[in-house]
Write an enzyme that holds these catalytic residues in place. Structure first.
Site, PDB file in Angstrom:
ATOM      1  N   GLY A  50      44.117  39.282  44.363  1.00  0.00           N
ATOM      2  CA  GLY A  50      42.991  39.527  43.460  1.00  0.00           C
ATOM      3  C   GLY A  50      42.305  40.825  43.821  1.00  0.00           C
ATOM      4  O   GLY A  50      42.352  41.252  44.984  1.00  0.00           O
ATOM      5  N   CYS A  95      40.502  40.085  52.477  1.00  0.00           N
ATOM      6  CA  CYS A  95      39.920  40.871  51.396  1.00  0.00           C
ATOM      7  C   CYS A  95      40.433  42.300  51.524  1.00  0.00           C
ATOM      8  O   CYS A  95      40.418  42.856  52.623  1.00  0.00           O
ATOM      9  CB  CYS A  95      38.398  40.829  51.508  1.00  0.00           C
ATOM     10  SG  CYS A  95      37.557  41.783  50.239  1.00  0.00           S
ATOM     11  N   HIS A 137      36.137  34.006  44.956  1.00  0.00           N
ATOM     12  CA  HIS A 137      36.109  35.210  45.805  1.00  0.00           C
ATOM     13  C   HIS A 137      35.819  36.452  44.952  1.00  0.00           C
ATOM     14  O   HIS A 137      34.969  37.269  45.292  1.00  0.00           O
ATOM     15  CB  HIS A 137      37.459  35.329  46.530  1.00  0.00           C
ATOM     16  CG  HIS A 137      37.586  36.532  47.418  1.00  0.00           C
ATOM     17  ND1 HIS A 137      37.777  36.435  48.777  1.00  0.00           N
ATOM     18  CD2 HIS A 137      37.571  37.863  47.141  1.00  0.00           C
ATOM     19  CE1 HIS A 137      37.840  37.660  49.298  1.00  0.00           C
ATOM     20  NE2 HIS A 137      37.731  38.543  48.326  1.00  0.00           N
ATOM     21  N   GLU A 138      36.521  36.579  43.819  1.00  0.00           N
ATOM     22  CA  GLU A 138      36.371  37.779  42.980  1.00  0.00           C
ATOM     23  C   GLU A 138      35.016  37.788  42.269  1.00  0.00           C
ATOM     24  O   GLU A 138      34.400  38.836  42.117  1.00  0.00           O
ATOM     25  CB  GLU A 138      37.520  37.886  41.972  1.00  0.00           C
ATOM     26  CG  GLU A 138      38.911  37.954  42.599  1.00  0.00           C
ATOM     27  CD  GLU A 138      39.066  38.988  43.701  1.00  0.00           C
ATOM     28  OE1 GLU A 138      38.380  40.034  43.657  1.00  0.00           O
ATOM     29  OE2 GLU A 138      39.863  38.749  44.625  1.00  0.00           O
ATOM     30  N   HIS A 141      32.488  39.246  44.430  1.00  0.00           N
ATOM     31  CA  HIS A 141      32.498  40.717  44.422  1.00  0.00           C
ATOM     32  C   HIS A 141      31.660  41.276  43.267  1.00  0.00           C
ATOM     33  O   HIS A 141      31.002  42.304  43.421  1.00  0.00           O
ATOM     34  CB  HIS A 141      33.921  41.258  44.280  1.00  0.00           C
ATOM     35  CG  HIS A 141      34.686  41.326  45.563  1.00  0.00           C
ATOM     36  ND1 HIS A 141      34.262  42.053  46.651  1.00  0.00           N
ATOM     37  CD2 HIS A 141      35.864  40.767  45.938  1.00  0.00           C
ATOM     38  CE1 HIS A 141      35.147  41.935  47.635  1.00  0.00           C
ATOM     39  NE2 HIS A 141      36.124  41.156  47.232  1.00  0.00           N
TER      40      HIS A 141
HETATM   41 ZN    ZN Z   1      37.706  40.608  48.342  1.00  0.00          ZN
END
Ligand code: ZN
Length: 174
Positions: A50, A95, A137-138, A141
């Site tokens: 990702g 990441c 997770h994305e 961000h």
């Molecule tokens: Zn990340």
């Protein structure tokens, strides 16, 4: 006219762009599709599953993902929103903006995601386990949140030196 997306390249911690909140996408055009293509290439090059637009310096609400690595399973998700989040499991995450860092992160195991595709059409997906984890997770961000913000005390100690090296590397590159 100035291009909408410039200087598209991977940004590493502690680049301040990673801490900013991304804004919603309203223009679904060739420039957006081109940015998604560049992000797919950067993600594949770095063997990621990702990649969010802020990680390549673009503060818009879009991420790309490819949980299998097969070109046909890549997907770009724009203006994503999580719903019906349930379950919880801890698992290791890395990441692309934090090379060398692996952290145990507790995430929901099931979720529904509404988003727009590259044409602007509304879409909806249901995901479990790895897929639901990538979404969370994305989405972090897009809100300026990193896995560092979710780590426990033992990871805090284990990652200290690597984080310091990243911070020094960022300072000396500037
Ligand atoms: Zn990340």
């Amino acid at each position: 006219m100035k291009p909408r997306f410039e200087d598209v390249r991977i940004r590493h911690y502690p680049d301040p762009v990673l801490r900013k909140k991304a804004v919603g996408v309203t223009q679904f055009d060739a420039e957006l599709a081109d940015l998604a293509d560049q992000m797919f290439a950067i993600m594949a090059e770095n063997k990621g599953v990702g990649l969010a637009a802020p990680q390549v310096g673009q503060l818009i609400r879009m991420f790309v993902m490819n949980p299998t690595g097969e070109p046909e399973s890549g997907i770009a998700l724009i203006n994503p929103e999580l719903h019906d989040v349930s379950g919880a499991e801890e698992a290791e995450e890395g990441c692309l903006s934090l090379p060398g860092i692996h952290i145990q992160v507790r995430r929901a195991t099931e979720a529904r995601l509404t988003f727009q595709d590259l044409t602007g059409a509304a879409q909806e997906l249901e995901g479990v386990d790895l897929i639901a984890r990538i979404w969370q997770h994305e989405l972090d961000h897009l809100n300026g949140v990193l896995i560092l913000d979710r780590m426990g005390p033992s990871d805090r100690i284990a990652t200290r030196k690597t984080l310091q090296a990243l911070e020094e590397g960022y300072r000396t590159r500037k």
